[in-house]
Design an enzyme around this catalytic site. Structure first.
Site, PDB file in Angstrom:
ATOM      1  N   ASN A   7       0.883  -1.171   0.000  1.00 25.85           N
ATOM      2  CA  ASN A   7       0.000   0.000   0.000  1.00 25.85           C
ATOM      3  C   ASN A   7       0.922   1.222   0.000  1.00 25.85           C
ATOM      4  O   ASN A   7       1.453   1.623   1.035  1.00 25.85           O
ATOM      5  CB  ASN A   7      -0.888  -0.022   1.245  1.00 25.85           C
ATOM      6  CG  ASN A   7      -1.905   1.100   1.224  1.00 25.85           C
ATOM      7  OD1 ASN A   7      -1.838   2.003   0.385  1.00 25.85           O
ATOM      8  ND2 ASN A   7      -2.843   1.061   2.155  1.00 25.85           N
ATOM      9  N   LYS A  14       3.149   0.824   3.279  1.00 23.97           N
ATOM     10  CA  LYS A  14       2.806  -0.272   4.197  1.00 23.97           C
ATOM     11  C   LYS A  14       2.930  -1.576   3.439  1.00 23.97           C
ATOM     12  O   LYS A  14       2.619  -1.626   2.241  1.00 23.97           O
ATOM     13  CB  LYS A  14       1.365  -0.120   4.686  1.00 23.97           C
ATOM     14  CG  LYS A  14       1.152   1.109   5.552  1.00 23.97           C
ATOM     15  CD  LYS A  14      -0.276   1.128   6.090  1.00 23.97           C
ATOM     16  CE  LYS A  14      -0.570   2.495   6.684  1.00 23.97           C
ATOM     17  NZ  LYS A  14      -1.920   2.950   6.439  1.00 23.97           N
ATOM     18  N   ARG A  68      -2.354  -1.921  -3.811  1.00 27.49           N
ATOM     19  CA  ARG A  68      -3.602  -1.179  -3.660  1.00 27.49           C
ATOM     20  C   ARG A  68      -3.528   0.049  -4.575  1.00 27.49           C
ATOM     21  O   ARG A  68      -2.569   0.818  -4.520  1.00 27.49           O
ATOM     22  CB  ARG A  68      -3.725  -0.714  -2.222  1.00 27.49           C
ATOM     23  CG  ARG A  68      -4.941   0.117  -2.042  1.00 27.49           C
ATOM     24  CD  ARG A  68      -4.938   0.825  -0.739  1.00 27.49           C
ATOM     25  NE  ARG A  68      -6.310   1.115  -0.408  1.00 27.49           N
ATOM     26  CZ  ARG A  68      -6.734   1.276   0.823  1.00 27.49           C
ATOM     27  NH1 ARG A  68      -5.920   1.141   1.820  1.00 27.49           N
ATOM     28  NH2 ARG A  68      -7.980   1.573   1.046  1.00 27.49           N
ATOM     29  N   HIS A 157     -13.016   3.061  -0.644  1.00 24.84           N
ATOM     30  CA  HIS A 157     -12.923   2.069   0.441  1.00 24.84           C
ATOM     31  C   HIS A 157     -13.533   0.728   0.011  1.00 24.84           C
ATOM     32  O   HIS A 157     -13.996  -0.045   0.855  1.00 24.84           O
ATOM     33  CB  HIS A 157     -13.703   2.527   1.703  1.00 24.84           C
ATOM     34  CG  HIS A 157     -13.047   3.629   2.478  1.00 24.84           C
ATOM     35  ND1 HIS A 157     -13.776   4.626   3.088  1.00 24.84           N
ATOM     36  CD2 HIS A 157     -11.753   3.882   2.766  1.00 24.84           C
ATOM     37  CE1 HIS A 157     -12.957   5.456   3.710  1.00 24.84           C
ATOM     38  NE2 HIS A 157     -11.716   5.026   3.527  1.00 24.84           N
ATOM     39  N   GLY A 187     -13.012   5.403   9.767  1.00 29.69           N
ATOM     40  CA  GLY A 187     -11.616   5.549  10.183  1.00 29.69           C
ATOM     41  C   GLY A 187     -11.287   7.031  10.164  1.00 29.69           C
ATOM     42  O   GLY A 187     -12.108   7.852  10.567  1.00 29.69           O
ATOM     43  N   ARG A 218     -11.886  15.925   6.759  1.00 26.01           N
ATOM     44  CA  ARG A 218     -12.668  16.293   5.562  1.00 26.01           C
ATOM     45  C   ARG A 218     -14.098  16.665   5.951  1.00 26.01           C
ATOM     46  O   ARG A 218     -14.660  16.044   6.857  1.00 26.01           O
ATOM     47  CB  ARG A 218     -12.717  15.126   4.575  1.00 26.01           C
ATOM     48  CG  ARG A 218     -11.366  14.792   3.993  1.00 26.01           C
ATOM     49  CD  ARG A 218     -11.459  13.591   3.070  1.00 26.01           C
ATOM     50  NE  ARG A 218     -10.262  12.791   3.187  1.00 26.01           N
ATOM     51  CZ  ARG A 218     -10.201  11.477   2.998  1.00 26.01           C
ATOM     52  NH1 ARG A 218     -11.283  10.797   2.651  1.00 26.01           N
ATOM     53  NH2 ARG A 218      -9.070  10.844   3.140  1.00 26.01           N
ATOM     54  N   ARG A 262     -10.655   9.702  19.553  1.00 22.76           N
ATOM     55  CA  ARG A 262     -10.350   9.479  20.970  1.00 22.76           C
ATOM     56  C   ARG A 262     -10.249  10.815  21.711  1.00 22.76           C
ATOM     57  O   ARG A 262     -10.800  10.980  22.795  1.00 22.76           O
ATOM     58  CB  ARG A 262      -9.031   8.712  21.124  1.00 22.76           C
ATOM     59  CG  ARG A 262      -9.175   7.240  20.821  1.00 22.76           C
ATOM     60  CD  ARG A 262      -7.847   6.563  20.700  1.00 22.76           C
ATOM     61  NE  ARG A 262      -7.226   6.911  19.417  1.00 22.76           N
ATOM     62  CZ  ARG A 262      -6.291   6.187  18.827  1.00 22.76           C
ATOM     63  NH1 ARG A 262      -5.824   5.119  19.413  1.00 22.76           N
ATOM     64  NH2 ARG A 262      -5.803   6.544  17.670  1.00 22.76           N
ATOM     65  N   ASN A 312     -13.613   0.394  17.370  1.00 19.28           N
ATOM     66  CA  ASN A 312     -13.111   0.652  18.730  1.00 19.28           C
ATOM     67  C   ASN A 312     -13.871   1.679  19.551  1.00 19.28           C
ATOM     68  O   ASN A 312     -13.467   1.987  20.661  1.00 19.28           O
ATOM     69  CB  ASN A 312     -11.645   1.107  18.650  1.00 19.28           C
ATOM     70  CG  ASN A 312     -10.762   0.073  17.996  1.00 19.28           C
ATOM     71  OD1 ASN A 312     -10.642  -1.028  18.512  1.00 19.28           O
ATOM     72  ND2 ASN A 312     -10.188   0.416  16.863  1.00 19.28           N
ATOM     73  N   GLU A 342      -8.081  -4.973   4.601  1.00 20.35           N
ATOM     74  CA  GLU A 342      -7.946  -4.648   3.180  1.00 20.35           C
ATOM     75  C   GLU A 342      -6.755  -5.378   2.551  1.00 20.35           C
ATOM     76  O   GLU A 342      -6.802  -5.768   1.387  1.00 20.35           O
ATOM     77  CB  GLU A 342      -7.778  -3.127   3.027  1.00 20.35           C
ATOM     78  CG  GLU A 342      -9.065  -2.388   3.359  1.00 20.35           C
ATOM     79  CD  GLU A 342      -8.855  -0.941   3.765  1.00 20.35           C
ATOM     80  OE1 GLU A 342      -8.168  -0.698   4.769  1.00 20.35           O
ATOM     81  OE2 GLU A 342      -9.379  -0.052   3.072  1.00 20.35           O
TER      82      GLU A 342
HETATM   83  P1  ADP Z   1      -7.113   5.244   8.775  1.00 20.19           P
HETATM   84  O1  ADP Z   1      -8.370   5.646   8.108  1.00 20.19           O
HETATM   85  O2  ADP Z   1      -6.022   6.258   8.670  1.00 20.19           O
HETATM   86  O3  ADP Z   1      -6.664   3.813   8.497  1.00 20.19           O
HETATM   87  P2  ADP Z   1      -8.093   4.259  11.340  1.00 20.19           P
HETATM   88  O4  ADP Z   1      -8.966   3.255  10.712  1.00 20.19           O
HETATM   89  O5  ADP Z   1      -7.047   3.788  12.292  1.00 20.19           O
HETATM   90  O6  ADP Z   1      -7.448   5.286  10.327  1.00 20.19           O
HETATM   91  O7  ADP Z   1      -9.054   5.270  12.152  1.00 20.19           O
HETATM   92  C1  ADP Z   1      -8.600   6.369  12.861  1.00 20.19           C
HETATM   93  C2  ADP Z   1      -9.681   6.756  13.864  1.00 20.19           C
HETATM   94  O8  ADP Z   1     -10.023   5.613  14.626  1.00 20.19           O
HETATM   95  C3  ADP Z   1      -9.275   7.836  14.844  1.00 20.19           C
HETATM   96  O9  ADP Z   1     -10.290   8.810  14.943  1.00 20.19           O
HETATM   97  C4  ADP Z   1      -9.116   7.115  16.169  1.00 20.19           C
HETATM   98  O10 ADP Z   1      -9.613   7.876  17.213  1.00 20.19           O
HETATM   99  C5  ADP Z   1      -9.944   5.880  16.010  1.00 20.19           C
HETATM  100  N1  ADP Z   1      -9.270   4.737  16.646  1.00 20.19           N
HETATM  101  C6  ADP Z   1      -8.291   3.985  16.099  1.00 20.19           C
HETATM  102  N2  ADP Z   1      -7.885   3.012  16.967  1.00 20.19           N
HETATM  103  C7  ADP Z   1      -8.618   3.182  18.082  1.00 20.19           C
HETATM  104  C8  ADP Z   1      -8.683   2.480  19.361  1.00 20.19           C
HETATM  105  N3  ADP Z   1      -7.910   1.444  19.623  1.00 20.19           N
HETATM  106  N4  ADP Z   1      -9.572   2.923  20.273  1.00 20.19           N
HETATM  107  C9  ADP Z   1     -10.369   3.959  20.009  1.00 20.19           C
HETATM  108  N5  ADP Z   1     -10.353   4.664  18.835  1.00 20.19           N
HETATM  109  C10 ADP Z   1      -9.502   4.279  17.895  1.00 20.19           C
END
Ligand code: ADP
Length: 356
Positions: A7, A14, A68, A157, A187, A218, A262, A312, A342
């Site tokens: 990726n 990655k 990807r 996605h 995400g 965004r 978070r 999460n 993915e």
């Molecule tokens: P990306 O789209 O860059 O792959 P992620 O899927 O990791 O990003 O999503 C990022 C979001 O997910 C952030 O807003 C973060 O707060 C939340 N997040 C990621 N891991 C955790 C976790 N273990 N606990 C709570 N929130 C999480």
């Protein structure tokens, strides 16, 4: 058979090495602050050869590389083996997704030079959504503009939405063809898909990944007239405006504090009003799309939450579902949380093509 999944983004690469068809991940990692993709990919291969676990003893053990690729436009409805024509077409779509397709291509060219024998496969984020009918992918613009400039909704996605929809059908013990599923990838980037009988009927992202939900940075859906008004009023350049909409809006722009959910929820619990407002808007937009997709499919069997926030953050899931409780009861909708993968989807696609 070992398949290397790449990726390749603008500043990071990655990788995961999969043993297929056993679907065992033998190594994974990320190279950050990438300036030169060739050097980054060389580092990847070196770490596979020399890392602590020594995942491979020779480059020749890598049977194929799956890449990807974010934007496949209307040309790629499925994954493909990469040849000159394919790279040319991917390049032609870089005008639609310059931040993504160009680094994706840089990764492909680097792997071609470094792993001369391994066939390369391109797996597209847009491909899954190529089943969307005209009624969901066309904007209400003059039809000639679509024909001339390919301005339409593409959806993104796709790997994640397809992966979790397939997994949901296994969990529910029913064939995908018999199900109406709404998949929520939440995400940093966020999008929702209406998966009707296994096919994407609609996705909240559009011509670019900017449309739809409120995301980390965004803005999601917005009246284009508001953007034009702002550009005129503040004399903003196109680049500055794109930066504003893509990088300083969303949770970050609304809260003025962070793009990370978070942080937003922590601040909100401590009484920060703007952080609470950001979370409320985020949740409201998700509810609105789920409701719209239940209507679009005339029913729904399952809603799936995935990706960082979806997997999460039970608070977000609970708030969305409470707000939809009447619909959930009425349609007997199952709510699932599924970890997305993915990279495994890319490995599966590469394996499928190679076997053929
Ligand atoms: P990306 O789209 O860059 O792959 P992620 O899927 O990791 O990003 O999503 C990022 C979001 O997910 C952030 O807003 C973060 O707060 C939340 N997040 C990621 N891991 C955790 C976790 N273990 N606990 C709570 N929130 C999480």
């Amino acid at each position: 058979m070992l398949i290397l999944v790449i990726n390749s983004g603008s500043s990071s690469v990655k990788y995961q090495l999969y043993d297929m068809p056993r679907e065992i991940c033998k190594a994974c990692g990320v190279i950050e602050k990438v300036r030169n993709h060739h050097l980054a990919l060389r580092l990847v291969i070196q770490s596979l050869l020399r890392g602590k676990k020594r995942a491979i003893s020779s480059k020749d053990e890598i049977a194929a590389v799956g890449h990807r690729v974010v934007h496949g436009g209307e040309s790629f409805k499925q994954s493909v083996l990469i040849n000159k024509q394919v790279t040319k077409t991917i390049k032609s779509y870089s005008r639609l997704a310059p931040l993504h397709n160009l680094p994706n291509l840089a990764g492909i060219f680097a792997c071609k030079r470094l792993l001369k024998r391994a066939p390369q496969v391109a797996v597209f984020d847009t491909a899954f959504h190529q089943t969307m009918p005209e009624s969901s992918y066309l904007y209400g613009l003059p039809y000639a503009i679509y024909k001339r400039h390919a301005i339409r909704r593409y959806g993104f996605h796709g790997l994640s939405h397809r992966y979790v929809a397939e997994k949901a059908s296994k969990i529910l013990g029913r064939p995908l063809k018999s199900l109406k599923i709404i998949t929520c990838h939440l995400g940093n980037g966020c999008s929702i898909t209406a998966v009707d009988k296994g096919k994407s009927l609609d996705n909240s992202m559009g011509f670019t990944p900017l449309e739809g939900l409120v995301m980390g940075t965004r803005c999601g859906d917005i009246d284009p007239a508001a953007v034009l008004y702002l550009m005129k009023k503040k004399n903003l350049s196109i680049n500055r405006t794109l930066e504003l909409l893509n990088r300083t809006s969303g949770l970050l722009g609304l809260s003025g504090k962070s793009n990370d959910m978070r942080d937003i929820l922590r601040l909100s619990r401590r009484g920060n009003k703007r952080a609470k407002l950001a979370a409320d808007i985020f949740i409201y937009r998700i509810k609105k799309y789920i409701g719209a997709y239940i209507a679009a499919m005339n029913g729904c069997n399952a809603v799936v939450f995935t990706a960082g926030i979806g997997e999460n953050q039970p608070y977000i899931r609970t708030k969305v579902c409470r707000g939809l409780s009447t619909l959930i009861k009425k349609f007997k909708i199952r709510v699932l949380t599924i970890h997305t993968n993915e990279e495994l989807m890319i490995a599966r696609e590469s394996y499928r093509l190679l076997k053929r």
